[in-house]
Design a protein around this motif. Structure first.
Motif, PDB file in Angstrom:
ATOM      1  N   ILE A 141      43.851  51.638  38.318  1.00  0.00           N
ATOM      2  CA  ILE A 141      42.849  51.132  39.260  1.00  0.00           C
ATOM      3  C   ILE A 141      43.401  49.986  40.101  1.00  0.00           C
ATOM      4  CG2 ILE A 141      40.869  51.838  37.873  1.00  0.00           C
ATOM      5  CD1 ILE A 141      40.672  48.974  36.829  1.00  0.00           C
ATOM      6  N   GLY A 142      44.720  49.825  40.111  1.00  0.00           N
ATOM      7  CA  GLY A 142      45.333  48.776  40.905  1.00  0.00           C
ATOM      8  C   GLY A 142      46.221  47.889  40.048  1.00  0.00           C
ATOM      9  N   PRO A 143      47.056  47.082  40.695  1.00  0.00           N
ATOM     10  CA  PRO A 143      48.007  46.271  39.939  1.00  0.00           C
ATOM     11  C   PRO A 143      47.406  44.968  39.426  1.00  0.00           C
ATOM     12  CG  PRO A 143      48.374  45.976  42.288  1.00  0.00           C
ATOM     13  CD  PRO A 143      47.277  46.993  42.151  1.00  0.00           C
ATOM     14  N   VAL A 144      47.755  44.618  38.197  1.00  0.00           N
ATOM     15  CA  VAL A 144      47.407  43.296  37.677  1.00  0.00           C
ATOM     16  C   VAL A 144      48.470  42.327  38.184  1.00  0.00           C
ATOM     17  CG1 VAL A 144      48.687  43.605  35.517  1.00  0.00           C
ATOM     18  CG2 VAL A 144      46.759  42.018  35.610  1.00  0.00           C
ATOM     19  N   LYS A 161      43.399  33.914  41.043  1.00  0.00           N
ATOM     20  CA  LYS A 161      42.464  33.733  42.151  1.00  0.00           C
ATOM     21  C   LYS A 161      42.594  32.302  42.676  1.00  0.00           C
ATOM     22  CE  LYS A 161      40.475  37.790  41.694  1.00  0.00           C
ATOM     23  NZ  LYS A 161      40.707  38.844  42.700  1.00  0.00           N
ATOM     24  N   ARG A 162      42.220  32.136  43.931  1.00  0.00           N
ATOM     25  CA  ARG A 162      42.127  30.783  44.466  1.00  0.00           C
ATOM     26  C   ARG A 162      40.905  30.093  43.883  1.00  0.00           C
ATOM     27  NH1 ARG A 162      39.661  28.724  48.864  1.00  0.00           N
ATOM     28  NH2 ARG A 162      39.085  30.797  49.612  1.00  0.00           N
ATOM     29  N   VAL A 163      39.749  30.782  43.971  1.00  0.00           N
ATOM     30  CA  VAL A 163      38.520  30.328  43.328  1.00  0.00           C
ATOM     31  C   VAL A 163      38.091  31.420  42.353  1.00  0.00           C
ATOM     32  CG1 VAL A 163      36.128  29.630  43.642  1.00  0.00           C
ATOM     33  CG2 VAL A 163      37.833  28.983  45.351  1.00  0.00           C
ATOM     34  N   GLY A 164      38.044  31.096  41.079  1.00  0.00           N
ATOM     35  CA  GLY A 164      37.757  32.097  40.050  1.00  0.00           C
ATOM     36  C   GLY A 164      36.274  32.268  39.824  1.00  0.00           C
ATOM     37  N   GLY A 165      35.757  33.462  40.119  1.00  0.00           N
ATOM     38  CA  GLY A 165      34.354  33.776  39.898  1.00  0.00           C
ATOM     39  C   GLY A 165      34.184  34.897  38.892  1.00  0.00           C
ATOM     40  N   ILE A 166      32.930  35.292  38.671  1.00  0.00           N
ATOM     41  CA  ILE A 166      32.619  36.343  37.704  1.00  0.00           C
ATOM     42  C   ILE A 166      33.290  37.659  38.080  1.00  0.00           C
ATOM     43  CG2 ILE A 166      30.726  37.811  36.889  1.00  0.00           C
ATOM     44  CD1 ILE A 166      28.991  35.370  36.701  1.00  0.00           C
ATOM     45  N   ASP A 167      33.347  37.959  39.390  1.00  0.00           N
ATOM     46  CA  ASP A 167      33.950  39.226  39.812  1.00  0.00           C
ATOM     47  C   ASP A 167      35.420  39.303  39.407  1.00  0.00           C
ATOM     48  OD1 ASP A 167      34.506  37.172  41.567  1.00  0.00           O
ATOM     49  OD2 ASP A 167      34.496  38.427  43.359  1.00  0.00           O
ATOM     50  N   GLY A 168      36.128  38.169  39.420  1.00  0.00           N
ATOM     51  CA  GLY A 168      37.525  38.156  38.984  1.00  0.00           C
ATOM     52  C   GLY A 168      37.673  38.420  37.502  1.00  0.00           C
ATOM     53  N   VAL A 169      36.744  37.889  36.701  1.00  0.00           N
ATOM     54  CA  VAL A 169      36.766  38.153  35.257  1.00  0.00           C
ATOM     55  C   VAL A 169      36.492  39.630  34.988  1.00  0.00           C
ATOM     56  CG1 VAL A 169      35.720  37.578  33.034  1.00  0.00           C
ATOM     57  CG2 VAL A 169      36.025  35.796  34.756  1.00  0.00           C
ATOM     58  N   GLU A 170      35.540  40.205  35.732  1.00  0.00           N
ATOM     59  CA  GLU A 170      35.243  41.636  35.583  1.00  0.00           C
ATOM     60  C   GLU A 170      36.470  42.470  35.944  1.00  0.00           C
ATOM     61  OE1 GLU A 170      32.768  42.907  34.228  1.00  0.00           O
ATOM     62  OE2 GLU A 170      31.011  41.652  34.486  1.00  0.00           O
ATOM     63  N   GLN A 171      37.158  42.080  37.013  1.00  0.00           N
ATOM     64  CA  GLN A 171      38.360  42.805  37.433  1.00  0.00           C
ATOM     65  C   GLN A 171      39.427  42.765  36.345  1.00  0.00           C
ATOM     66  OE1 GLN A 171      40.042  41.196  41.025  1.00  0.00           O
ATOM     67  NE2 GLN A 171      41.679  42.698  41.149  1.00  0.00           N
ATOM     68  N   LEU A 172      39.667  41.587  35.778  1.00  0.00           N
ATOM     69  CA  LEU A 172      40.663  41.460  34.708  1.00  0.00           C
ATOM     70  C   LEU A 172      40.233  42.251  33.478  1.00  0.00           C
ATOM     71  CD1 LEU A 172      43.205  40.311  33.467  1.00  0.00           C
ATOM     72  CD2 LEU A 172      41.969  38.177  33.009  1.00  0.00           C
ATOM     73  N   THR A 173      38.939  42.265  33.171  1.00  0.00           N
ATOM     74  CA  THR A 173      38.434  43.033  32.027  1.00  0.00           C
ATOM     75  C   THR A 173      38.783  44.509  32.175  1.00  0.00           C
ATOM     76  OG1 THR A 173      36.600  41.477  31.684  1.00  0.00           O
ATOM     77  CG2 THR A 173      36.374  43.676  30.719  1.00  0.00           C
ATOM     78  N   ARG A 174      38.605  45.047  33.375  1.00  0.00           N
ATOM     79  CA  ARG A 174      38.930  46.464  33.609  1.00  0.00           C
ATOM     80  C   ARG A 174      40.425  46.720  33.425  1.00  0.00           C
ATOM     81  NH1 ARG A 174      35.015  45.589  37.736  1.00  0.00           N
ATOM     82  NH2 ARG A 174      36.623  45.314  39.333  1.00  0.00           N
ATOM     83  N   TYR A 175      41.261  45.798  33.920  1.00  0.00           N
ATOM     84  CA  TYR A 175      42.704  45.947  33.728  1.00  0.00           C
ATOM     85  C   TYR A 175      43.054  45.939  32.236  1.00  0.00           C
ATOM     86  CZ  TYR A 175      43.467  44.902  38.726  1.00  0.00           C
ATOM     87  OH  TYR A 175      43.481  44.936  40.092  1.00  0.00           O
ATOM     88  N   LEU A 176      42.457  45.021  31.489  1.00  0.00           N
ATOM     89  CA  LEU A 176      42.761  44.912  30.056  1.00  0.00           C
ATOM     90  C   LEU A 176      42.377  46.178  29.305  1.00  0.00           C
ATOM     91  CD1 LEU A 176      41.593  41.232  29.432  1.00  0.00           C
ATOM     92  CD2 LEU A 176      43.946  42.076  29.395  1.00  0.00           C
ATOM     93  N   GLU A 177      41.231  46.768  29.665  1.00  0.00           N
ATOM     94  CA  GLU A 177      40.788  47.997  28.998  1.00  0.00           C
ATOM     95  C   GLU A 177      41.798  49.118  29.200  1.00  0.00           C
ATOM     96  OE1 GLU A 177      36.952  48.554  30.707  1.00  0.00           O
ATOM     97  OE2 GLU A 177      35.932  47.305  29.214  1.00  0.00           O
ATOM     98  N   LEU A 178      42.399  49.191  30.391  1.00  0.00           N
ATOM     99  CA  LEU A 178      43.391  50.232  30.664  1.00  0.00           C
ATOM    100  C   LEU A 178      44.734  49.914  29.991  1.00  0.00           C
ATOM    101  CD1 LEU A 178      42.664  50.954  34.439  1.00  0.00           C
ATOM    102  CD2 LEU A 178      42.266  52.487  32.517  1.00  0.00           C
TER     103      LEU A 178
END
Length: 231
Positions: A141-144, A161-178
């Protein structure tokens, strides 16, 4: 991508229980198995959701649900946990499916790109003994941003991220699952790195076992002159 506008109620069970009473909502079903429930408000954040990997099963309602007007029951079951999303559909107002193709991924702004480069060069900021494996490590789903190894040999996936929000945590969560599915990498720990991390994002990251690291951009560029400080 499948977008369904329906009159529905939603029940979530897992780490907590949550209920959404009957109302018209947007149900978003993504190709990776994610299911998101949106209302006509609240900006980008869904009311409830199930991240991939998950399995969707559509069944007929039981007699009681049928008497209440339910026409379909959607059960979204997480494949790695007991988390479950149950959507009772009363009426479907719109049902559209569209193939979005392969997404080219997010183009980072100059600061994020430079932060990635600097952290790759100063990977010890994650802790003594860390070593870089690769920048832009590919996933389905894209590069970590960075893949590193901790001193004990475990893999570390870093999202920057420059400014870390919830969407960035969700993105990292998806990478970790894969990444966890790769036996050559598992176990994989997550690090969410940013110049500023919002409180809600920090709470979500900690809940998911993701470590937060605040990056000092000026110090990483060698522009933090300690002699010029008052204290």
């Amino acid at each position: 991508m499948r977008l369904v506008i329906a009159s529905c109620s939603v029940d979530y069970s897992g780490r907590l229980d949550a209920h959404l009473p009957r109302a018209r909502r947007l149900l978003m079903l993504k190709a990776d198995g994610s299911v998101l429930v949106h209302s006509d408000g609240g900006s980008y954040k869904p009311l409830n959701w199930m991240t991939a990997p998950a399995r969707l099963t559509v069944t007929d309602p039981d007699p009681q649900d049928a008497l209440d007007g339910v026409t379909q029951v959607w059960q979204v079951q997480a494949t790695k946990t007991d988390d479950r999303l149950v959507i009772r559909v009363y009426e479907v107002l719109s049902d559209v499916t569209q193939d979005l193709g392969t997404d080219p991924g997010l183009t980072k702004d100059g600061v994020e790109s430079h932060l990635q480069q600097l952290l790759a060069e100063q990977i010890e900021l994650l802790g003594p003994g860390h070593r870089l494996v690769r920048r832009e490590y590919p996933t389905a789903i894209g590069p970590v941003d960075l893949l590193a190894k901790a001193p004990d040999g475990t893999s570390v996936a870093v999202e920057i991220k420059r400014v870390g929000g919830i969407d960035g945590v969700e993105q990292l969560t998806r990478y970790l699952e894969l990444l966890e599915r790769d036996p050559l990498l598992s176990p994989v720990h997550g690090v969410f790195a940013a110049q500023t991390i919002r409180p809600q994002a920090r709470v979500l990251a900690q809940d998911r076992g993701i470590r937060c690291v605040v990056l000092d951009y000026d110090a990483m560029r060698g522009m933090d002159d300690s002699a010029a400080r008052l204290f």
